[in-house]
Design an enzyme around this catalytic site. Sequence first.
Site, PDB file in Angstrom:
ATOM      1  N   ASP A  82       0.768  -1.608  -0.499  1.00  0.00           N
ATOM      2  CA  ASP A  82      -0.197  -0.180   0.133  1.00  0.00           C
ATOM      3  C   ASP A  82       0.517   1.173  -0.275  1.00  0.00           C
ATOM      4  OD1 ASP A  82      -2.554  -1.696   0.590  1.00  0.00           O
ATOM      5  OD2 ASP A  82      -1.462  -1.717   2.356  1.00  0.00           O
ATOM      6  N   GLY A 114      -4.627  -3.989  -4.131  1.00  0.00           N
ATOM      7  CA  GLY A 114      -5.383  -3.080  -4.792  1.00  0.00           C
ATOM      8  C   GLY A 114      -4.897  -1.523  -4.552  1.00  0.00           C
ATOM      9  N   HIS A 115      -4.411  -1.709  -6.748  1.00  0.00           N
ATOM     10  CA  HIS A 115      -3.249  -0.278  -6.430  1.00  0.00           C
ATOM     11  C   HIS A 115      -4.624   0.664  -6.820  1.00  0.00           C
ATOM     12  CE1 HIS A 115       0.255  -3.754  -7.778  1.00  0.00           C
ATOM     13  NE2 HIS A 115      -0.196  -3.214  -6.317  1.00  0.00           N
ATOM     14  N   LYS A 136       2.028   1.746  -4.809  1.00  0.00           N
ATOM     15  CA  LYS A 136       2.947   1.360  -6.390  1.00  0.00           C
ATOM     16  C   LYS A 136       1.949   2.217  -7.896  1.00  0.00           C
ATOM     17  CE  LYS A 136       3.093  -2.582  -4.701  1.00  0.00           C
ATOM     18  NZ  LYS A 136       2.809  -2.017  -2.921  1.00  0.00           N
ATOM     19  N   GLN A 176       1.500  -6.036  -3.382  1.00  0.00           N
ATOM     20  CA  GLN A 176       2.547  -6.188  -1.621  1.00  0.00           C
ATOM     21  C   GLN A 176       3.327  -5.459  -2.100  1.00  0.00           C
ATOM     22  OE1 GLN A 176       1.006  -9.181  -3.530  1.00  0.00           O
ATOM     23  NE2 GLN A 176      -0.668  -8.378  -3.386  1.00  0.00           N
TER      24      GLN A 176
HETATM   25  P1  IMP Z   1      -2.937 -12.960   1.654  1.00  0.00           P
HETATM   26  O1  IMP Z   1      -2.334 -12.155   0.045  1.00  0.00           O
HETATM   27  O2  IMP Z   1      -4.174 -12.623   1.023  1.00  0.00           O
HETATM   28  O3  IMP Z   1      -2.857 -14.667   1.787  1.00  0.00           O
HETATM   29  O4  IMP Z   1      -2.734 -12.021   2.851  1.00  0.00           O
HETATM   30  C1  IMP Z   1      -1.252 -12.348   3.518  1.00  0.00           C
HETATM   31  C2  IMP Z   1      -1.265 -10.615   3.950  1.00  0.00           C
HETATM   32  O5  IMP Z   1      -0.773 -10.052   3.239  1.00  0.00           O
HETATM   33  C3  IMP Z   1      -1.995  -9.926   5.285  1.00  0.00           C
HETATM   34  O6  IMP Z   1      -1.728  -9.838   5.909  1.00  0.00           O
HETATM   35  C4  IMP Z   1      -2.679  -9.165   3.667  1.00  0.00           C
HETATM   36  O7  IMP Z   1      -3.684  -7.829   4.554  1.00  0.00           O
HETATM   37  C5  IMP Z   1      -1.660  -8.886   3.152  1.00  0.00           C
HETATM   38  N1  IMP Z   1      -1.764  -8.162   1.446  1.00  0.00           N
HETATM   39  C6  IMP Z   1      -1.930  -9.075   0.292  1.00  0.00           C
HETATM   40  N2  IMP Z   1      -2.196  -8.271  -0.222  1.00  0.00           N
HETATM   41  C7  IMP Z   1      -2.090  -6.922   0.245  1.00  0.00           C
HETATM   42  C8  IMP Z   1      -1.968  -5.244  -0.739  1.00  0.00           C
HETATM   43  O8  IMP Z   1      -1.651  -5.848  -1.856  1.00  0.00           O
HETATM   44  N3  IMP Z   1      -1.486  -4.717   0.451  1.00  0.00           N
HETATM   45  C9  IMP Z   1      -1.066  -4.219   1.677  1.00  0.00           C
HETATM   46  N4  IMP Z   1      -1.436  -5.577   1.959  1.00  0.00           N
HETATM   47  C10 IMP Z   1      -1.736  -7.091   1.837  1.00  0.00           C
END
Ligand code: IMP
Length: 433
Positions: free
Chosen positions: A12, A39-40, A15, A219
């Site tokens: 977040d 979520g870009h 990017k 991420q």
């Molecule tokens: P997952 O990717 O859904 O398995 O989530 C694993 C961890 O990564 C969790 O803490 C999510 O909140 C975090 N996470 C996954 N995608 C994002 C992102 O795009 N931005 C911020 N945190 C993320």
Amino acid sequence: MNLAVLGAQWGDEGKGKIVDLLTPRFDLVARYQGGHNAGHTVYVNGVKFVLRLIPSGILHSRVVCLIGNGLVVDPQAFFTEVDELGRNGINVENRLFVSDKAHLILPYHRDLDLLSEARRGERKIGTTSRGIGPAYEDKIARRGIRVGDLADPKALEQNVKDNVLARNRLVHDSTMDWHVVLGQLLEIGKRLQPLVRDVSLMLHDAARAGKSILFEGAQGTLLDIDHGTYPYVTSSNATIGGVCTGLGVGPRAIHGVLGVVKAYTTRVGEGPLPTELSDDMGKRLRDSGNEYGAVTGRPRRCGWYDAVAVRYGVRINGLDALALTKLDVLDGLEQIEICTAYRIGARTITDMPSDVAQLAACQPVYESMPGWDRPTKGVRRFDDLPENARRYVARLEKVTGVPAALVSTGSDRDETILRDDIIGTRLSGLHLK
Ligand code: IMP
């Protein structure tokens, strides 16, 4: 020049905006990991676009966008996004392609994600519930279903059946019917088929033809499966190594690495966050930064800039420069803190500990900077920033060890300071277009 743009904190970082802004300088934009957990958010002329799976470069009609083998693709979510873009006048035809080696997220992965979180109870990860982890688990366990498998319905049938039955056993219900899952997959597979390519080969051919590529990360470094705050991480390599494995390109194809960092720190989901502010200041950052997950709407945890964490991002990714975002969120603060080290027991450390329990025990060591009262919002020249904002940026650069080539002062494309001198010395090829 080919440039990797990736997150150097906990995701977040902004990017999406930076990739969108730089895209006109490139011919292709390729994502290398993650899925629709990302979520870009990109604002164009005040219109908000949230890109989850599709590269943020898609908003520029001349650019070809690629989804690499390192991603996990939920075909339903993919076409929802394609259709959403279509409704907003963005046509993806002939310029959006998906690797045949990318793995699919199927409905059972979402159930298994929820099950795994429920089983962990107090120790839950706080995932986005999109089935990301279980899809990567299947990939590593060699029972995953790849985009290319859609071309072979016979083999597909056996794999879908096995995986759905395994899900039913694990979840202790047999409500999921593999015939239905297979039927839906074959149906959507017909729509996906024309977009399937050997993405590695496409990139190779493009590079040979003198085209330039932007590698887009999702991420962030501290959510990386290997280098992040394990187990509170996502299931892919968000760091620079993911570019090579997630797209099938060699390391020399990457000519520069730009790390995107927020002027403060946020995290969504569980896991340690040393500079977290649980007081009014945390709330103030969340409110003025609109720090709510673009995918799940969850409030993000907020804290001061953590130079220990970003220095770690610099090391792991070999960052050439930073893109510093959301400086304007700090407008009006009397005093701003920067975490330069951690204290653990009687020791002061300046490197990230590998162990998550140790990180959780770390207390931030802060230095204070005076804030500024004139807004930075929308400022486009570095020299037009209030003096204290310039000093803050300079201090972040100093304690992080890498200069900020871009500074973002608002959510719109135009609300950005491009520092040509730093781009010239650190990311010289960016001038070419
Ligand atoms: P997952 O990717 O859904 O398995 O989530 C694993 C961890 O990564 C969790 O803490 C999510 O909140 C975090 N996470 C996954 N995608 C994002 C992102 O795009 N931005 C911020 N945190 C993320």
